[in-house]
Design a protein around this motif. Sequence first.
Motif, PDB file in Angstrom:
ATOM      1  N   TRP A   6      59.369  56.978  61.377  1.00 54.58           N
ATOM      2  CA  TRP A   6      59.022  55.687  61.711  1.00 54.58           C
ATOM      3  C   TRP A   6      59.396  54.028  61.790  1.00 54.58           C
ATOM      4  N   GLY A 190      45.859  55.680  59.731  1.00 51.63           N
ATOM      5  CA  GLY A 190      47.287  56.541  60.006  1.00 51.63           C
ATOM      6  C   GLY A 190      46.673  56.478  61.546  1.00 51.63           C
ATOM      7  N   LYS A 194      48.934  54.810  64.556  1.00 52.14           N
ATOM      8  CA  LYS A 194      49.632  55.025  65.927  1.00 52.14           C
ATOM      9  C   LYS A 194      49.365  54.548  67.335  1.00 52.14           C
ATOM     10  N   GLU A 216      53.370  55.967  62.477  1.00 49.00           N
ATOM     11  CA  GLU A 216      52.489  55.954  61.691  1.00 49.00           C
ATOM     12  C   GLU A 216      52.080  54.937  60.719  1.00 49.00           C
ATOM     13  N   THR A 294      47.371  54.981  53.638  1.00 46.71           N
ATOM     14  CA  THR A 294      48.001  55.893  55.353  1.00 46.71           C
ATOM     15  C   THR A 294      48.785  57.023  55.381  1.00 46.71           C
ATOM     16  N   ASP A 296      48.543  61.470  57.097  1.00 44.98           N
ATOM     17  CA  ASP A 296      48.886  61.896  57.826  1.00 44.98           C
ATOM     18  C   ASP A 296      47.219  62.200  58.743  1.00 44.98           C
TER      19      ASP A 296
END
Length: 322
Positions: A6, A190, A194, A216, A294, A296
Amino acid sequence: GEAKTWEGGLAMARKNSPRLIGTPVEEGARFELGETVSLAVRSSERDIAVHVYSQPRFFRELFSRVPLARGITRLLASLSRFFSGLQYSSLMHPQLSVRGGAKMRKTARLFQTTPQVISAMITALLAPIALLSGLWLLPWLVERLLNAFGGVPYLAVNLVACAFRIAGLYLSVAVCARMKLLNRLSMYRGAIAKVTNAYEIYGANPTEAEVRRSPELTERSDGAFLLIALSLMMIGCALVRVDSAWLAILVRLGMLFAGAAIADECILPIENARADSILAHLRRRYARLQLLFTLDAHPQMLEVALCALRAAIDNDVSDEID
């Protein structure tokens, strides 16, 4: 590893300016693009319900150009987006995300309710406990411990307790963000991150593959901004002693607005820094605050967030997007 992924994504060249603002809602995502607001929610029918409307931004845009006032505007706008998003999404018949195990379903039938309601009640009980423990109990114990030694100046006690209160804030936010139901908001956050990064990096029509490989964490985060603003408010309150209860409320409210104003002026140069500047390195450290809230995202959540983005772009009447 993940951090390099990231961080490298944050350093990539951006095709679109960061004017897309995303907020998690109940089982979905909310995006603002100019005056267009779109919501996409995974409904009880397992499909994606979409709602689009216009929201005038004249006064918000006006105050966003005024130093210090723009921080207060950002604070109020962030809270308004979150709570209005929750209100709108609840009317779109979101799916029940908690099915529960056999024992929970049996308990739910016993009380003529659903596992979702039971989970909501448990979270509604545990979340305030976590917040009170971090914001009040931990600093109170530290203050009592320091006062027990005697001879420690009042200001020093307050500042040490304030440091633990700020740490308690961050810890309790991380704990609450991982509780049942609330963790769904963190996962959709998240997904929104993205999709936002894919929009800014790849253009107005990112593919699902481009969304999946996007970072993310975002360059701009109202959640991280709120944490910094609250931290500054706590520091200000530690420096000011007020005996009257009503005056203390007014002082804390004033400190919150002051904290938001100062936080925004400090954060804006970091958020808007060029990828090759020194401030960009600081931005990557600042972005780590988003890890507190945040998580996944599930692939189906990415699908919902991407649907919300496309609805916002299709109905945007502002300047043409690349």
